[in-house]
Design a protein around this motif. Structure first.
Motif, PDB file in Angstrom:
ATOM      1  N   LYS A  18       0.817  -1.215   0.000  1.00 47.33           N
ATOM      2  CA  LYS A  18       0.000   0.000   0.000  1.00 47.33           C
ATOM      3  C   LYS A  18       0.852   1.268   0.000  1.00 47.33           C
ATOM      4  O   LYS A  18       0.307   2.374  -0.026  1.00 47.33           O
ATOM      5  N   GLY A  19       2.169   1.098   0.018  1.00 41.13           N
ATOM      6  CA  GLY A  19       3.069   2.242  -0.003  1.00 41.13           C
ATOM      7  C   GLY A  19       3.032   3.068   1.263  1.00 41.13           C
ATOM      8  O   GLY A  19       3.177   4.292   1.213  1.00 41.13           O
ATOM      9  N   VAL A  20       2.870   2.414   2.420  1.00 39.66           N
ATOM     10  CA  VAL A  20       2.789   3.135   3.694  1.00 39.66           C
ATOM     11  C   VAL A  20       4.124   3.032   4.430  1.00 39.66           C
ATOM     12  O   VAL A  20       4.649   1.931   4.626  1.00 39.66           O
ATOM     13  N   PHE A  21       4.650   4.192   4.836  1.00 38.88           N
ATOM     14  CA  PHE A  21       5.932   4.257   5.523  1.00 38.88           C
ATOM     15  C   PHE A  21       5.816   5.195   6.719  1.00 38.88           C
ATOM     16  O   PHE A  21       5.039   6.150   6.701  1.00 38.88           O
ATOM     17  N   THR A  22       6.629   4.914   7.737  1.00 40.08           N
ATOM     18  CA  THR A  22       6.796   5.847   8.853  1.00 40.08           C
ATOM     19  C   THR A  22       8.210   6.401   8.803  1.00 40.08           C
ATOM     20  O   THR A  22       9.172   5.634   8.688  1.00 40.08           O
ATOM     21  N   ILE A  23       8.317   7.719   8.879  1.00 39.14           N
ATOM     22  CA  ILE A  23       9.614   8.392   8.855  1.00 39.14           C
ATOM     23  C   ILE A  23       9.855   9.059  10.203  1.00 39.14           C
ATOM     24  O   ILE A  23       9.004   9.801  10.701  1.00 39.14           O
ATOM     25  N   ALA A  24      11.006   8.791  10.799  1.00 37.79           N
ATOM     26  CA  ALA A  24      11.420   9.520  12.005  1.00 37.79           C
ATOM     27  C   ALA A  24      12.030  10.840  11.546  1.00 37.79           C
ATOM     28  O   ALA A  24      13.130  10.869  11.004  1.00 37.79           O
ATOM     29  N   MET A  25      11.291  11.916  11.741  1.00 33.14           N
ATOM     30  CA  MET A  25      11.653  13.212  11.164  1.00 33.14           C
ATOM     31  C   MET A  25      12.583  14.041  12.046  1.00 33.14           C
ATOM     32  O   MET A  25      12.934  15.163  11.696  1.00 33.14           O
ATOM     33  N   GLY A  26      12.995  13.509  13.187  1.00 36.88           N
ATOM     34  CA  GLY A  26      13.870  14.269  14.069  1.00 36.88           C
ATOM     35  C   GLY A  26      13.071  15.100  15.057  1.00 36.88           C
ATOM     36  O   GLY A  26      11.868  14.910  15.231  1.00 36.88           O
ATOM     37  N   ASP A  27      13.741  16.031  15.717  1.00 36.60           N
ATOM     38  CA  ASP A  27      13.061  16.861  16.703  1.00 36.60           C
ATOM     39  C   ASP A  27      12.727  18.220  16.099  1.00 36.60           C
ATOM     40  O   ASP A  27      12.908  18.451  14.900  1.00 36.60           O
ATOM     41  N   CYS A  28      12.238  19.118  16.928  1.00 37.14           N
ATOM     42  CA  CYS A  28      11.831  20.437  16.447  1.00 37.14           C
ATOM     43  C   CYS A  28      12.302  21.496  17.426  1.00 37.14           C
ATOM     44  O   CYS A  28      12.685  21.196  18.567  1.00 37.14           O
ATOM     45  N   THR A  29      12.295  22.727  16.984  1.00 33.81           N
ATOM     46  CA  THR A  29      12.628  23.849  17.860  1.00 33.81           C
ATOM     47  C   THR A  29      11.702  25.017  17.569  1.00 33.81           C
ATOM     48  O   THR A  29      11.359  25.282  16.416  1.00 33.81           O
ATOM     49  N   PHE A  30      11.315  25.707  18.645  1.00 30.99           N
ATOM     50  CA  PHE A  30      10.497  26.917  18.530  1.00 30.99           C
ATOM     51  C   PHE A  30      11.338  28.165  18.792  1.00 30.99           C
ATOM     52  O   PHE A  30      10.800  29.259  18.921  1.00 30.99           O
ATOM     53  N   GLY A  71      -5.060  14.446   1.115  1.00 32.64           N
ATOM     54  CA  GLY A  71      -5.253  13.272   1.959  1.00 32.64           C
ATOM     55  C   GLY A  71      -4.809  13.556   3.382  1.00 32.64           C
ATOM     56  O   GLY A  71      -4.640  14.707   3.777  1.00 32.64           O
ATOM     57  N   LYS A  72      -4.592  12.498   4.141  1.00 33.58           N
ATOM     58  CA  LYS A  72      -4.272  12.665   5.559  1.00 33.58           C
ATOM     59  C   LYS A  72      -2.943  12.013   5.918  1.00 33.58           C
ATOM     60  O   LYS A  72      -2.531  11.016   5.322  1.00 33.58           O
ATOM     61  N   LEU A  73      -2.279  12.612   6.910  1.00 32.18           N
ATOM     62  CA  LEU A  73      -1.042  12.094   7.453  1.00 32.18           C
ATOM     63  C   LEU A  73      -1.167  11.976   8.959  1.00 32.18           C
ATOM     64  O   LEU A  73      -1.816  12.815   9.597  1.00 32.18           O
ATOM     65  N   MET A  74      -0.558  10.944   9.504  1.00 34.35           N
ATOM     66  CA  MET A  74      -0.568  10.731  10.948  1.00 34.35           C
ATOM     67  C   MET A  74       0.778  11.159  11.527  1.00 34.35           C
ATOM     68  O   MET A  74       1.835  10.782  11.015  1.00 34.35           O
ATOM     69  N   VAL A  75       0.720  11.960  12.582  1.00 34.22           N
ATOM     70  CA  VAL A  75       1.933  12.459  13.223  1.00 34.22           C
ATOM     71  C   VAL A  75       1.897  12.079  14.700  1.00 34.22           C
ATOM     72  O   VAL A  75       0.881  12.259  15.377  1.00 34.22           O
ATOM     73  N   THR A 123       3.592   9.218   9.387  1.00 37.59           N
ATOM     74  CA  THR A 123       3.141   8.024   8.676  1.00 37.59           C
ATOM     75  C   THR A 123       2.165   8.410   7.579  1.00 37.59           C
ATOM     76  O   THR A 123       1.227   9.180   7.812  1.00 37.59           O
ATOM     77  N   GLY A 124       2.410   7.867   6.384  1.00 37.57           N
ATOM     78  CA  GLY A 124       1.506   8.146   5.271  1.00 37.57           C
ATOM     79  C   GLY A 124       1.869   7.315   4.059  1.00 37.57           C
ATOM     80  O   GLY A 124       2.798   6.499   4.081  1.00 37.57           O
ATOM     81  N   GLU A 125       1.139   7.549   2.972  1.00 37.87           N
ATOM     82  CA  GLU A 125       1.255   6.742   1.765  1.00 37.87           C
ATOM     83  C   GLU A 125       2.125   7.403   0.701  1.00 37.87           C
ATOM     84  O   GLU A 125       2.361   8.611   0.714  1.00 37.87           O
ATOM     85  N   SER A 126       2.575   6.577  -0.244  1.00 31.89           N
ATOM     86  CA  SER A 126       3.276   7.022  -1.443  1.00 31.89           C
ATOM     87  C   SER A 126       2.890   6.078  -2.573  1.00 31.89           C
ATOM     88  O   SER A 126       2.655   4.885  -2.332  1.00 31.89           O
ATOM     89  N   ARG A 127       2.817   6.604  -3.802  1.00 29.32           N
ATOM     90  CA  ARG A 127       2.439   5.770  -4.950  1.00 29.32           C
ATOM     91  C   ARG A 127       3.323   6.070  -6.154  1.00 29.32           C
ATOM     92  O   ARG A 127       3.649   7.224  -6.413  1.00 29.32           O
ATOM     93  N   SER A 128       3.657   5.028  -6.883  1.00 31.74           N
ATOM     94  CA  SER A 128       4.362   5.181  -8.153  1.00 31.74           C
ATOM     95  C   SER A 128       3.373   5.653  -9.215  1.00 31.74           C
ATOM     96  O   SER A 128       2.233   5.163  -9.280  1.00 31.74           O
ATOM     97  N   VAL A 129       3.797   6.615 -10.033  1.00 40.51           N
ATOM     98  CA  VAL A 129       2.917   7.171 -11.069  1.00 40.51           C
ATOM     99  C   VAL A 129       3.348   6.723 -12.459  1.00 40.51           C
ATOM    100  O   VAL A 129       2.558   6.204 -13.241  1.00 40.51           O
ATOM    101  N   ILE A 130       4.629   6.956 -12.797  1.00 41.92           N
ATOM    102  CA  ILE A 130       5.109   6.628 -14.136  1.00 41.92           C
ATOM    103  C   ILE A 130       6.623   6.492 -14.109  1.00 41.92           C
ATOM    104  O   ILE A 130       7.304   7.120 -13.306  1.00 41.92           O
TER     105      ILE A 130
END
Length: 286
Positions: free
Chosen positions: A113-125, A248-252, A263-270
């Motif tokens: 289904k092309g679903v992956f979770t990426i650890a995006m690191g931390d954040c700063t304000f 669409g939607k993404l889960m954080v 976490t979210g989807e990706s699809r091959s197009v061409i």
């Protein structure tokens, strides 16, 4: 001359993948702009250039459609992970991608289904690290005036800068009108990505997005991370949220140490080969 390409999309955010083992064209600002042109090129929101193999990670470069380099992209990283698996560059359920903004761990949730979770690191304000003008401060719950309109904003750097704008109703029209003005506002000397966000409840958010290097976009992974980080920091959401965007939607998910997982989807197009006329034009741009 080898000139193969692949195109993928993640919630309508589309990327051209240029693999150095399959293309002999030098990737430059000018060539990226031409390839991303929806009338004279392939058309895309950006270009992913790689893989380049380090001992402990796989490097890539990420470019916006205007040819500028992007340090990190949540959708782009999912697309690139999908490409690597489809083309046999990696195997297994986890690996590391390396970006100018740091390493990102990839977990394969469902390859079919092309679903992956990426650890995006931390954040700063921290305003100086976003960066934003003015005294050093935590840049949450501020007011920003734009063309006579007052917005409530929170700003964050999640590998790239973001300005999250809290609104009662978010719409494409709002993003198109105020997105470019906020992205180029004098408060942000390097520009910023902009998200207009409505809180549905503590677990669901609606968003419209303007990216500083691509303009209006249907979805953005790093934007979803920025939105979740700001809204959780000011106490409006739980650590796990779903960000709903036109594409669409993404889960954080945010850990107690502010590590962000997307976490979210990706699809091959061409997949295909660039035409000789286009290749000649790209070579002439070098």
């Amino acid at each position: 001359m080898t000139a193969e390409f692949a195109k993928y999309e993640a919630l309508g955010n589309d990327y051209i993948v240029l693999d150095p083992t399959r293309i002999a064209i030098r990737v430059t600002e000018a060539s990226v702009k031409r390839l991303c042109d929806r009338h004279r090129g392939i058309g895309a929101d950006g270009v992913l250039y790689g893989p380049f193999f380090d001992d402990d990670a796989i490097r890539l470069q990420i470019f916006n459609s205007d040819g500028s380099e992007c340090k990190k992209s949540g959708n782009g990283l999912r697309v690139f992970a999908h490409y690597l698996l489809n083309h046999g560059h990696v195997s297994g359920e986890s690996f590391i991608l390396r970006t100018p903004a740091g390493d990102a761990a990839v977990k394969v949730v469902d390859l079919d289904k092309g679903v992956f979770t990426i650890a995006m690191g931390d954040c700063t304000f921290d305003s100086h690290r976003i960066p934003a003008t003015g005294p050093k401060r935590t840049l949450l719950n501020e007011r920003l005036e734009v063309n006579g309109e007052i917005f409530r904003i929170g700003c964050v750097n999640v590998g790239n800068p973001h300005c999250v704008v809290l609104v009662e109703n978010c719409s494409q029209e709002l993003a198109l009108k105020f997105g470019p003005l906020i992205a180029r506002h004098e408060m942000f000397p390097q520009g910023t990505n902009v998200q207009f966000v409505r809180v549905r409840d503590r677990g669901n958010l609606d968003a419209e997005i303007w990216e500083r290097g691509s303009g209006y976009t249907l979805a953005s992974g790093s934007s979803a991370c920025a939105i979740a980080s700001v809204l959780h920091a000011i106490g409006l959401t739980e650590p796990k949220v779903t960000v709903h965007m036109p594409g669409g939607k993404l889960m954080v998910s945010i850990t107690p140490s502010r590590e962000i997982h997307l976490t979210g989807e990706s699809r091959s197009v061409i997949e295909g080969r660039l035409a000789c006329d286009l290749v000649e034009h790209l070579v002439a741009l070098e």
